[in-house]
Each structure stands twice: as structure tokens, then as C-alpha cells.
Design a protein around this motif. Sequence first.
Motif, mmCIF file in Angstrom:
data_model
loop_
_atom_site.group_PDB
_atom_site.id
_atom_site.type_symbol
_atom_site.label_atom_id
_atom_site.label_comp_id
_atom_site.label_asym_id
_atom_site.label_seq_id
_atom_site.Cartn_x
_atom_site.Cartn_y
_atom_site.Cartn_z
ATOM 1 N N GLN A 77 34.284 43.998 32.983
ATOM 2 C CA GLN A 77 33.469 43.240 32.264
ATOM 3 C C GLN A 77 31.866 43.220 32.873
ATOM 4 O O GLN A 77 30.888 42.957 32.246
ATOM 5 N N THR A 78 31.846 43.687 34.023
ATOM 6 C CA THR A 78 30.473 44.030 34.642
ATOM 7 C C THR A 78 29.589 44.933 33.807
ATOM 8 O O THR A 78 28.487 44.909 33.818
ATOM 9 N N GLN A 79 30.262 45.872 33.369
ATOM 10 C CA GLN A 79 29.626 47.096 32.327
ATOM 11 C C GLN A 79 29.371 46.436 31.147
ATOM 12 O O GLN A 79 28.152 46.665 30.681
ATOM 13 N N LEU A 80 30.237 45.645 30.531
ATOM 14 C CA LEU A 80 29.700 44.965 29.285
ATOM 15 C C LEU A 80 28.637 43.880 29.293
ATOM 16 O O LEU A 80 27.750 43.667 28.594
ATOM 17 N N ASP A 81 28.606 43.531 30.400
ATOM 18 C CA ASP A 81 27.597 42.317 30.836
ATOM 19 C C ASP A 81 26.053 43.061 30.952
ATOM 20 O O ASP A 81 25.189 42.186 30.803
ATOM 21 N N GLN A 82 25.993 44.175 31.253
ATOM 22 C CA GLN A 82 25.087 45.169 31.356
ATOM 23 C C GLN A 82 24.088 45.401 29.923
ATOM 24 O O GLN A 82 22.997 45.695 29.704
ATOM 25 N N LEU A 83 25.066 44.922 28.782
ATOM 26 C CA LEU A 83 24.541 45.114 27.560
ATOM 27 C C LEU A 83 23.753 43.916 27.082
ATOM 28 O O LEU A 83 24.404 42.963 27.047
ATOM 29 N N HIS A 84 22.567 43.997 26.532
ATOM 30 C CA HIS A 84 21.725 42.956 26.353
ATOM 31 C C HIS A 84 21.925 42.598 24.677
ATOM 32 O O HIS A 84 21.608 43.938 23.933
ATOM 33 N N VAL A 85 21.928 41.455 24.349
ATOM 34 C CA VAL A 85 22.066 41.445 22.750
ATOM 35 C C VAL A 85 21.216 40.076 22.454
ATOM 36 O O VAL A 85 21.243 39.085 23.098
ATOM 37 N N ALA A 86 20.545 40.271 21.584
ATOM 38 C CA ALA A 86 19.497 39.254 20.828
ATOM 39 C C ALA A 86 19.476 39.235 19.453
ATOM 40 O O ALA A 86 19.597 40.203 18.833
ATOM 41 N N GLU A 87 18.932 38.133 18.698
ATOM 42 C CA GLU A 87 18.915 38.197 17.277
ATOM 43 C C GLU A 87 17.332 38.619 16.961
ATOM 44 O O GLU A 87 16.936 38.721 15.704
ATOM 45 N N SER A 88 16.505 38.534 17.781
ATOM 46 C CA SER A 88 15.064 38.613 17.648
ATOM 47 C C SER A 88 14.713 39.764 18.476
ATOM 48 O O SER A 88 14.905 39.795 19.682
ATOM 49 N N PRO A 89 13.470 40.242 17.977
ATOM 50 C CA PRO A 89 12.894 41.377 18.975
ATOM 51 C C PRO A 89 12.081 40.919 20.076
ATOM 52 O O PRO A 89 12.364 41.400 21.260
ATOM 53 N N GLU A 90 11.615 39.843 19.799
ATOM 54 C CA GLU A 90 11.222 39.155 21.122
ATOM 55 C C GLU A 90 12.002 38.748 22.203
ATOM 56 O O GLU A 90 11.749 38.958 23.394
ATOM 57 N N ALA A 91 13.146 38.214 21.831
ATOM 58 C CA ALA A 91 14.171 37.770 23.043
ATOM 59 C C ALA A 91 14.716 38.959 23.484
ATOM 60 O O ALA A 91 15.059 39.182 24.777
ATOM 61 N N LEU A 92 15.224 40.037 22.655
ATOM 62 C CA LEU A 92 15.699 41.296 23.113
ATOM 63 C C LEU A 92 14.578 41.910 24.055
ATOM 64 O O LEU A 92 15.121 42.397 25.311
ATOM 65 N N ILE A 93 13.479 42.241 23.808
ATOM 66 C CA ILE A 93 12.411 42.604 24.862
ATOM 67 C C ILE A 93 12.572 41.950 26.132
ATOM 68 O O ILE A 93 12.492 42.610 27.092
ATOM 69 N N ALA A 94 12.185 40.576 26.137
ATOM 70 C CA ALA A 94 12.158 39.886 27.170
ATOM 71 C C ALA A 94 13.500 40.006 28.043
ATOM 72 O O ALA A 94 13.332 40.161 29.552
ATOM 73 N N ALA A 95 14.452 40.172 27.648
ATOM 74 C CA ALA A 95 15.830 40.319 28.185
ATOM 75 C C ALA A 95 15.851 41.606 28.766
ATOM 76 O O ALA A 95 16.265 41.735 29.925
ATOM 77 N N MET A 96 15.362 42.563 28.151
ATOM 78 C CA MET A 96 15.543 43.821 28.779
ATOM 79 C C MET A 96 14.522 44.107 29.918
ATOM 80 O O MET A 96 14.791 44.954 30.604
ATOM 81 N N ARG A 97 13.415 43.391 29.808
ATOM 82 C CA ARG A 97 12.535 43.401 31.004
ATOM 83 C C ARG A 97 12.873 42.826 32.226
ATOM 84 O O ARG A 97 12.590 43.220 33.172
ATOM 85 N N LEU A 98 13.918 42.071 32.130
ATOM 86 C CA LEU A 98 14.594 41.364 33.404
ATOM 87 C C LEU A 98 15.655 42.086 34.037
ATOM 88 O O LEU A 98 16.406 41.641 34.763
#
Length: 195
Positions: A157-178
Motif C-alpha cells: 500500500q505504501t508503494q501505491l500511495d506514492q502515486l499522485h493522481v489528480a484531474e487537473s494539471p495544477e493540482a497534479l503539479i502541486a502534489a508532485m512538488r510536495l
Amino acid sequence: MLSLCVFCGASSGHDHAYADAARAFGQSLAEHRIELVWGGGHVGLMGVVADAVHAHRGKSYGVIPEFMAERELAHPFATEMVVVDSMHTRKAAMAERAQGFVALPGGYGTMDELFEILTWAQLHIHHKPVGLLNVKGFFDPLLAFMRHMVSAGFVKQTQLDQLHVAESPEALIAAMRLHRAPEGDWLAKVSSARG
């Protein structure tokens, strides 16, 4: 984050929403001054993303195999284009250049690239963020199967949790920066369990 590798279709799919999302993602990359790293093509969603990056004065780094360049599939406006000898070399070169990876809708090639990079993360070959731009739920069936792999005991589960999923580019970029790399070494734990 100075560069993102984008995996996506060499076709545009049947729903115009996919191309719209690819265009928006390319624009976001340019606006955030994040270099696009991609397979170098001008067709399908690959071309749409690259076109949007260039339209908004962003930078791009394409890596294309020689046999594709010979078929005139290389994007003509890439900031930098590298021609390599094989698909394997292409993927390695993109992975080395990028500081993160994002998959947009696509087919077999997109899935191949996504799962290889997820496997490299699982094996601690890299600690870079990986994300999915989930346009109109495109990746929902895949995410359901990945959760099934967790419940069946083949993925942590910890490996799956590392995958960032978002519906908008801005949300995805923000999540990946964190993004923060997971602690511990899964491969070392597997080895020690066998010993």
C-alpha cells in the motif's frame, strides 16, 4: 521541479477532452517553467502537449529513436531533440533527464513506460514523483486493478500511495512538488526476509 517527463498517446483518442487536457498540461508546464521531457513525437497527445509548451514559450527536450525520426515523426520545434538507437535507450535518456514523471491517457506504450518507472521506484532505482492526470476517469479502471494488486499481496500500500493522481494539471503539479520518497528499502527487506 525543473523538468517532467510526460508519457502519453501517439494518438489523440476518441474524446476531445484528452487533447484539451494535454494542451492544458503543456501550458501549465510552460507557465511553471518546467521543461517538458517527452518522446519527441509530433503526433497524438504527444504532439498536443509539445505544441502547447512551445506556444507558451516553454522548453522541451525530446528523445526519439532513429527509426521514428526517419519516418518524420519528430517534433519540428523542440528546444532540444536527441536521436537514439532504440526504445530502451529512449526511456533511459528520458528518465535521466526528468525530475518526475506524468502519464496522460494513452495505450500500450504509455502503460509500458508508466509501469517501468513505477517498478524502478519500487526498487529504489529512483525516488522521483510519479503522477497520473486522470482525465474523465481514464485511469480509474487501472487504479482499481492496482488496488486489487495491493489486496492480493503483490504491491505494498505504501508503494501505491506514492502515486499522485489528480484531474487537473495544477493540482497534479502541486502534489508532485510536495512528493517525499518513502523511507526504507523494499528490496533490502525482501532480501533479508529470504536470508
